[in-house]
Design a protein around this motif. Structure first.
Motif, PDB file in Angstrom:
ATOM      1  N   SER A   1       7.963   9.497 -46.457  1.00 28.92           N
ATOM      2  CA  SER A   1       7.684  10.878 -46.829  1.00 28.92           C
ATOM      3  C   SER A   1       6.199  11.086 -47.083  1.00 28.92           C
ATOM      4  O   SER A   1       5.621  12.093 -46.664  1.00 28.92           O
ATOM      5  N   VAL A   2       5.560  10.135 -47.773  1.00 29.77           N
ATOM      6  CA  VAL A   2       4.125  10.239 -48.023  1.00 29.77           C
ATOM      7  C   VAL A   2       3.381  10.370 -46.702  1.00 29.77           C
ATOM      8  O   VAL A   2       2.529  11.244 -46.515  1.00 29.77           O
ATOM      9  N   SER A   3       3.710   9.495 -45.767  1.00 27.48           N
ATOM     10  CA  SER A   3       3.000   9.489 -44.487  1.00 27.48           C
ATOM     11  C   SER A   3       3.244  10.777 -43.712  1.00 27.48           C
ATOM     12  O   SER A   3       2.305  11.396 -43.197  1.00 27.48           O
ATOM     13  N   ASN A   4       4.500  11.212 -43.623  1.00 36.29           N
ATOM     14  CA  ASN A   4       4.821  12.388 -42.826  1.00 36.29           C
ATOM     15  C   ASN A   4       4.298  13.677 -43.457  1.00 36.29           C
ATOM     16  O   ASN A   4       3.689  14.507 -42.781  1.00 36.29           O
ATOM     17  N   GLN A   5       4.543  13.845 -44.750  1.00 34.47           N
ATOM     18  CA  GLN A   5       4.125  15.086 -45.399  1.00 34.47           C
ATOM     19  C   GLN A   5       2.609  15.203 -45.469  1.00 34.47           C
ATOM     20  O   GLN A   5       2.046  16.270 -45.246  1.00 34.47           O
ATOM     21  N   THR A   6       1.938  14.108 -45.788  1.00 29.18           N
ATOM     22  CA  THR A   6       0.495  14.197 -45.966  1.00 29.18           C
ATOM     23  C   THR A   6      -0.255  14.177 -44.636  1.00 29.18           C
ATOM     24  O   THR A   6      -1.297  14.821 -44.504  1.00 29.18           O
TER      25      THR A   6
ATOM     26  N   VAL B   1      -4.984  16.298 -50.361  1.00 31.92           N
ATOM     27  CA  VAL B   1      -5.179  15.506 -51.575  1.00 31.92           C
ATOM     28  C   VAL B   1      -4.046  15.759 -52.567  1.00 31.92           C
ATOM     29  O   VAL B   1      -3.471  14.828 -53.147  1.00 31.92           O
ATOM     30  N   VAL B   2      -3.697  17.025 -52.765  1.00 28.08           N
ATOM     31  CA  VAL B   2      -2.623  17.366 -53.702  1.00 28.08           C
ATOM     32  C   VAL B   2      -1.280  16.829 -53.218  1.00 28.08           C
ATOM     33  O   VAL B   2      -0.506  16.250 -53.992  1.00 28.08           O
ATOM     34  N   ALA B   3      -0.991  16.985 -51.913  1.00 30.10           N
ATOM     35  CA  ALA B   3       0.298  16.554 -51.376  1.00 30.10           C
ATOM     36  C   ALA B   3       0.488  15.047 -51.510  1.00 30.10           C
ATOM     37  O   ALA B   3       1.554  14.579 -51.920  1.00 30.10           O
ATOM     38  N   ILE B   4      -0.525  14.278 -51.162  1.00 35.98           N
ATOM     39  CA  ILE B   4      -0.379  12.821 -51.238  1.00 35.98           C
ATOM     40  C   ILE B   4      -0.278  12.364 -52.689  1.00 35.98           C
ATOM     41  O   ILE B   4       0.447  11.416 -53.007  1.00 35.98           O
TER      42      ILE B   4
ATOM     43  N   THR C   1       3.364  13.304 -53.885  1.00 33.37           N
ATOM     44  CA  THR C   1       4.381  12.452 -53.278  1.00 33.37           C
ATOM     45  C   THR C   1       4.304  11.029 -53.803  1.00 33.37           C
ATOM     46  O   THR C   1       5.319  10.370 -54.004  1.00 33.37           O
ATOM     47  N   THR C   2       3.097  10.537 -54.018  1.00 32.57           N
ATOM     48  CA  THR C   2       2.938   9.178 -54.547  1.00 32.57           C
ATOM     49  C   THR C   2       3.474   9.076 -55.963  1.00 32.57           C
ATOM     50  O   THR C   2       4.156   8.104 -56.317  1.00 32.57           O
ATOM     51  N   VAL C   3       3.196  10.072 -56.782  1.00 31.39           N
ATOM     52  CA  VAL C   3       3.626  10.040 -58.186  1.00 31.39           C
ATOM     53  C   VAL C   3       5.140  10.143 -58.309  1.00 31.39           C
ATOM     54  O   VAL C   3       5.775   9.406 -59.079  1.00 31.39           O
ATOM     55  N   PHE C   4       5.759  11.043 -57.522  1.00 32.98           N
ATOM     56  CA  PHE C   4       7.189  11.305 -57.677  1.00 32.98           C
ATOM     57  C   PHE C   4       8.050  10.649 -56.598  1.00 32.98           C
ATOM     58  O   PHE C   4       9.266  10.812 -56.600  1.00 32.98           O
ATOM     59  N   GLY C   5       7.434   9.903 -55.672  1.00 28.47           N
ATOM     60  CA  GLY C   5       8.179   9.372 -54.533  1.00 28.47           C
ATOM     61  C   GLY C   5       9.277   8.396 -54.892  1.00 28.47           C
ATOM     62  O   GLY C   5      10.323   8.364 -54.244  1.00 28.47           O
ATOM     63  N   ARG C   6       9.076   7.578 -55.901  1.00 26.10           N
ATOM     64  CA  ARG C   6      10.071   6.564 -56.259  1.00 26.10           C
ATOM     65  C   ARG C   6      11.191   7.115 -57.131  1.00 26.10           C
ATOM     66  O   ARG C   6      12.140   6.394 -57.444  1.00 26.10           O
ATOM     67  N   ARG C   7      11.084   8.370 -57.528  1.00 26.92           N
ATOM     68  CA  ARG C   7      12.146   8.989 -58.313  1.00 26.92           C
ATOM     69  C   ARG C   7      13.090   9.704 -57.362  1.00 26.92           C
ATOM     70  O   ARG C   7      12.669  10.517 -56.556  1.00 26.92           O
TER      71      ARG C   7
ATOM     72  N   VAL D   1      -0.266  25.272 -52.280  1.00 21.67           N
ATOM     73  CA  VAL D   1       0.617  24.900 -51.172  1.00 21.67           C
ATOM     74  C   VAL D   1       0.809  23.397 -51.089  1.00 21.67           C
ATOM     75  O   VAL D   1       1.844  22.913 -50.636  1.00 21.67           O
ATOM     76  N   GLY D   2      -0.173  22.626 -51.531  1.00 24.09           N
ATOM     77  CA  GLY D   2      -0.073  21.173 -51.440  1.00 24.09           C
ATOM     78  C   GLY D   2       1.074  20.582 -52.232  1.00 24.09           C
ATOM     79  O   GLY D   2       1.652  19.562 -51.845  1.00 24.09           O
ATOM     80  N   VAL D   3       1.439  21.200 -53.346  1.00 19.58           N
ATOM     81  CA  VAL D   3       2.514  20.647 -54.190  1.00 19.58           C
ATOM     82  C   VAL D   3       3.868  20.684 -53.477  1.00 19.58           C
ATOM     83  O   VAL D   3       4.540  19.648 -53.369  1.00 19.58           O
ATOM     84  N   PRO D   4       4.335  21.841 -52.955  1.00 20.69           N
ATOM     85  CA  PRO D   4       5.605  21.818 -52.220  1.00 20.69           C
ATOM     86  C   PRO D   4       5.548  20.968 -50.956  1.00 20.69           C
ATOM     87  O   PRO D   4       6.568  20.407 -50.544  1.00 20.69           O
ATOM     88  N   GLN D   5       4.369  20.834 -50.341  1.00 20.26           N
ATOM     89  CA  GLN D   5       4.254  19.928 -49.196  1.00 20.26           C
ATOM     90  C   GLN D   5       4.657  18.519 -49.596  1.00 20.26           C
ATOM     91  O   GLN D   5       5.261  17.782 -48.815  1.00 20.26           O
ATOM     92  N   GLY D   6       4.309  18.124 -50.818  1.00 21.86           N
ATOM     93  CA  GLY D   6       4.623  16.783 -51.271  1.00 21.86           C
ATOM     94  C   GLY D   6       6.021  16.610 -51.817  1.00 21.86           C
ATOM     95  O   GLY D   6       6.530  15.492 -51.873  1.00 21.86           O
TER      96      GLY D   6
END
Length: 479
Positions: free
Chosen positions: A144-149, A315-318, A321-327, A367-372
Motif C-alpha cells: 500500500s505504501v508503494s502503490n499509494q505514494t 510526503v503526507v501520504a507516505i 501510510t507508514t505510521v498506520f500501515g501495520r494497524r 489530499v495526502g492523508v486520504p491517499q495514504g
C-alpha cells in the motif's frame, strides 16, 4: 529458493513492490504530460484524455482476467510476461509518431501492468499458509505504501523527467523498470509448482473463456459510455444489458466460472469494498488529473512546477501510510480518509487563478492523508473478505473498480474542461467530487461488517487439526 520456516520471505518484497507500482507510476506521471503532449501533437484536452482512458480501459478489463490466470497457473510466469510487455510498451511510446500510437502504447502498458498486483496478493497468501501467519499486515502495508505514494510522487517524477528530456521520457523510463522487474522476478519469485497453495486452488480448473469475453464486452461498453455519456450513445447501454445478462447466466451455469456471481452476490462486505474503491478513486484521480491541469493552464505553472506543487501530497501520504500501515483497522481509516476527502473537495472551491501558493499547497496537503489511508483500508478489507481460491481475481476486481473510478474521473474532467482547464470548470468538478466523497463517508459509517474481524484467506484454508481457530475480535473505530 531458500526459505526460513515461520517467517515471511522478505526477498519477495522487492519484486512484488516494484511490479505493483508500474501501473500507478505510469498513471500519475502522465498527469503533468498531457499539456506538453497536446502542444507537441496538436491535440486538444478532449483528445489527449484518451491517453488516460486507454490505460484504464485496458487495465480495468484485464486485471480480473489476468488475476484469474494467476489463480489458475501461478504468479511467477504471469508476472514475468506482464513486466516484459511493459518494457515493450515503453519502447513503442518513446518512438510514437502520433497520438494514435501513443494510445496503443498506453493500452499495452495497461495490459502489461495487470499481473503484478494479483500475483503479489497470491504470493502473500502462499507465504501466510507456509508460515502459519494469520496477519501479513506489514507486507500488505508495504504494498500500500508503494502503490499509494508512487501514485502521488508520479507527477513530481514526471515533471522532472519532462524537464530533463521532454515528454517521451515518461515512456522510456518503463524500459529500465521492466528490466529490473524481470531480473528480480527471475531470481526471487518461487516457481509456481513450489508454492504453498491450498488444495482447492491447486485442483484442476478450466479457463472460462466465454465468461471472460462477456465480462470484457460488458465492462468495455460501460466504460466507453462513461467516457462520453450522451443520448446518441444509447446503443452502448443496450450492449451492456445484453452482455451483462449473458455474463450472469453463463457464470451461474458453469462449474468453474470466471466470476462466481453466486458467491459474490452473497458477500456483501466485499461488494461494499468495491463500491468504496470506486468512490474513493473517482475523487482521487479527478483531483490528480483535473487539479494538475488547472495548475498548469489556469494557475500558470510549468509541468515541473506542477509536479513540485504536488510533492507535499507525497510526503503526507507516505508518512500516514507508514505510521498506520501495520494497524489492521479498516473502518476508522475509511471514516477519517473520507472526511478529509470532503474537506479537500470543498477546498477546491476556494481556489482561483491568482490564489496564493500557500493555499494551493494547503489543499494538496489535505489530499495526502486520504491517499495514504483509503487504499490501505480497502486492501486490508479485501484480503480478509475474498474467497481463498479466488484471491487473485478478487484483487484484480479491486483494481478494476479503482480504474472504473479513474474512468469516471476522466469523464468528469473532460466535461469540466472541454477546451481549457479554467477555474470555473475546477469549481464545477469540485461540486461533483464532494458528492462522491460524502457517499464514501456514509457507506463506511453504515457498514457494520467493518467492525468485525474475519479470518484471513490463509487462516480459512488451514484445515489441519493443529491449526488455531482465529477468535473474532471487535475492531476499534479509530485509524
Amino acid at each position: 529458493m531458500t526459505q526460513t520456516a515461520g517467517r515471511f520471505d522478505r526477498r519477495l518484497v522487492a519484486p512484488m513492490v516494484l511490479g505493483s507500482v508500474l501501473n500507478p507510476v505510469n498513471s500519475s506521471m502522465l498527469a503533468v504530460a498531457l499539456v506538453p503532449i497536446g502542444l507537441a501533437l496538436g491535440a486538444a484536452p478532449s483528445e489527449t484524455i484518451w491517453l488516460v482512458s486507454a490505460l484504464y480501459l485496458a487495465t480495468a478489463v484485464g486485471q480480473p482476467v489476468v488475476g484469474r490466470l494467476v489463480d489458475l497457473h501461478g504468479p511467477r510466469r504471469l508476472y514475468l510476461a506482464g513486466t516484459a510487455l511493459v518494457g515493450l510498451a515503453g519502447i513503442v511510446g518513446a518512438l510514437a509518431p502520433s497520438l494514435g500510437v501513443l494510445v496503443l502504447a498506453r493500452v499495452l502498458l495497461g495490459i502489461g501492468t495487470c499481473a503484478a498486483y494479483p500475483a503479489s496478493m497470491v504470493l502473500i497468501r502462499s507465504e501466510s499458509v507456509r508460515t502459519g501467519t494469520d496477519s501479513p499486515a506489514g507486507v500488505l502495508a508495504a504494498l500500500s505504501v508503494s502503490n499509494q505514494t508512487v501514485a502521488v510522487v508520479g507527477p513530481t517524477l514526471g515533471g522532472l523527467l519532462i524537464g530533463l528530456g521532454g515528454w517521451r521520457t515518461i515512456f522510456t523510463v518503463n524500459v529500465p523498470l521492466a528490466i529490473a522487474c524481470l531480473v528480480l522476478g527471475s531470481l526471487r519469485l518461487p516457481r509456481d509448482e513450489q508454492l504453498h497453495r491450498d488444495a482447492d486452488a491447486t485442483r484442476p480448473h478450466g479457463l472460462d473463456v466465454v465468461g471472460m469475453a462477456l465480462f470484457a464486452v460488458t465492462l468495455t461498453a460501460v466504460l466507453l459510455f462513461i467516457m462520453e455519456p450522451a443520448a446518441a450513445h444509447w446503443p452502448l447501454l443496450l450492449v451492456v444489458a445484453l452482455a451483462g445478462a449473458g455474463l450472469v447466466a453463463r457464470e451461474r451455469s458453469v462449474d468453474d466460472p470466471f466470476i462466481d456471481v453466486r458467491v459474490l452476490a452473497g458477500n456483501g462486505p466485499l461488494l461494499a469494498t468495491y463500491v468504496r474503491q470506486l468512490l474513493a478513486f473517482t475523487v482521487s484521480y479527478a483531483f490528480l488529473y483535473g487539479f494538475t491541469q488547472w495548475l498548469e493552464q489556469a494557475r500558470g505553472l510549468s509541468a515541473s512546477g506542477a509536479g513540485l506543487a504536488l510533492l507535499p501530497m507525497f510526503v503526507v501520504a507516505i508518512t500516514v501510510t507508514t505510521v498506520f500501515g501495520r494497524r489492521e483497522q479498516v473502518r476508522g481509516k475509511l471514516l477519517v480518509g473520507g472526511a478529509l476527502q470532503v474537506v479537500a473537495c470543498l477546498g477546491l472551491l476556494l481556489l482561483h487563478d491568482d490564489s496564493p501558493l500557500w493555499l494551493v499547497v494547503a489543499v494538496v496537503v489535505v489530499v495526502g492523508v486520504p491517499q495514504g489511508l483509503i487504499g490501505l483500508a480497502n486492501q486490508n478489507a479485501l484480503y480478509r473478505q475474498a474467497e481463498p481460491d479466488r484471491l487473485g481475481s478478487s484483487a484484480g476486481l479491486l483494481r478494476t473498480f479503482m480504474y472504473l473510478g479513474a474512468m469516471v474521473a476522466s469523464a468528469a474532467n473532460a466535461a469540466a474542461f472541454p477546451q481549457r482547464a479554467d477555474t470555473t470548470g475546477l469549481h464545477d468538478l469540485a461540486v461533483g467530487l464532494t458528492v462522491a466523497a460524502v457517499l464514501l463517508v456514509a457507506l463506511s459509517a453504515l457498514d457494520r461488517s467493518l467492525g468485525r474481524r474475519r479470518p484471513t484467506a490463509a487462516a480459512r484454508t488451514d484445515t489441519s487439526p493443529s491449526a488455531p481457530t482465529p477468535t473474532p475480535t471487535r475492531e476499534a473505530t479509530h485509524p
